[in-house]
Design a protein around this motif. Structure first.
Motif, short mmCIF file in Angstrom:
data_model
loop_
_atom_site.label_atom_id
_atom_site.label_comp_id
_atom_site.label_asym_id
_atom_site.label_seq_id
_atom_site.Cartn_x
_atom_site.Cartn_y
_atom_site.Cartn_z
N LYS A 12 28.49 -14.36 56.18
CA LYS A 12 28.34 -13.10 55.44
C LYS A 12 29.69 -12.41 55.26
O LYS A 12 30.57 -12.52 56.14
CB LYS A 12 27.37 -12.17 56.17
CG LYS A 12 27.88 -11.63 57.47
CD LYS A 12 27.06 -10.42 57.89
CE LYS A 12 27.62 -9.82 59.17
NZ LYS A 12 26.96 -8.60 59.56
N GLU A 13 29.83 -11.73 54.15
CA GLU A 13 30.99 -10.87 53.85
C GLU A 13 32.36 -11.55 53.89
O GLU A 13 33.38 -10.88 53.85
CB GLU A 13 31.02 -9.66 54.81
CG GLU A 13 29.90 -8.69 54.53
CD GLU A 13 29.73 -7.65 55.62
OE1 GLU A 13 30.50 -7.68 56.61
OE2 GLU A 13 28.81 -6.81 55.49
N SER A 57 23.35 -11.17 52.46
CA SER A 57 22.60 -11.62 53.66
C SER A 57 23.43 -11.52 54.93
O SER A 57 24.61 -11.19 54.92
CB SER A 57 22.10 -13.05 53.47
OG SER A 57 23.04 -13.99 53.95
N ASP A 77 18.90 -18.14 54.34
CA ASP A 77 19.67 -17.25 55.21
C ASP A 77 18.77 -16.64 56.27
O ASP A 77 17.56 -16.87 56.29
CB ASP A 77 20.39 -16.17 54.38
CG ASP A 77 19.43 -15.28 53.62
OD1 ASP A 77 18.51 -14.73 54.24
OD2 ASP A 77 19.63 -15.12 52.40
#
Ligand SMILES: Nc1ncnc2c1ncn2[C@@H]1O[C@H](COP(=O)(O)OP(=O)(O)O)[C@@H](O)[C@H]1O
Ligand SMILES: [Mg+2]
Length: 140
Positions: A12-13, A57, A77
């Protein structure tokens, strides 16, 4: 060609690594000699699914199964899930933040594009649990 199974973890990210899974999948399909029009469709599906895991997610995985007839992509996810999947599939619908939009994402075209590029498509999501997108593209 026998069956080939690929699996990629998507964090994520992590925008520095975003797109790596879809690039690797594209490379493998080229090596396997898959038709370039098919590769283009798979690349759109895997890229949009990967970006959705990165942006929306808690992290997840992309699985690709390649056989002589089809390519099946599963993006799964670990949450937070989508409250209204019908709405999420609408063109232009996006919950992306202002910061994410400034990076050029959040046009609300990802899921519609995945659907458009798929011969078979499904999305399953349970809030506070998971989201799973499945796409099948037939080779012949
Ligand atoms: N894996 C996911 N987990 C949680 N929400 C998601 C996921 N994928 C998509 N969504 C939701 O569906 C919306 C539409 O997705 P998409 O069509 O790809 O547009 P965009 O990513 O540009 O917002 C997202 O804004 C988000 O609210
Ligand atoms: Mg998206």
């Amino acid at each position: 060609m026998s069956t080939v199974n690929l699996e990629y973890k998507v964090a994520k990210e992590d925008f520095s690594k975003a797109g790596e899974a879809s690039s690797a999948i594209k490379k493998t399909l080229k090596k396997l000699g898959v038709n370039s029009k098919i590769i283009r469709r798979v690349a759109i599906v895997t890229y949009e699914a990967e970006m959705n895991i990165v942006i929306h997610s808690f992290g997840g995985k992309i699985y690709v199964e390649i056989d002589t007839e089809k390519i099946k992509i599963i993006a799964r996810d670990t949450g937070p899930g989508i409250p209204d999947t019908e709405k999420a599939l609408e063109v232009g619908y996006s919950t992306a933040t202002h910061q994410v939009r400034e990076l050029g994402f959040g046009a609300g075209m990802g899921l519609p594009n995945i659907q458009r590029c798929s011969d078979e498509f499904s999305i399953e999501s349970i809030v506070e649990d998971y989201t799973q997108v499945e796409s099948t593209i037939y080779i012949q």
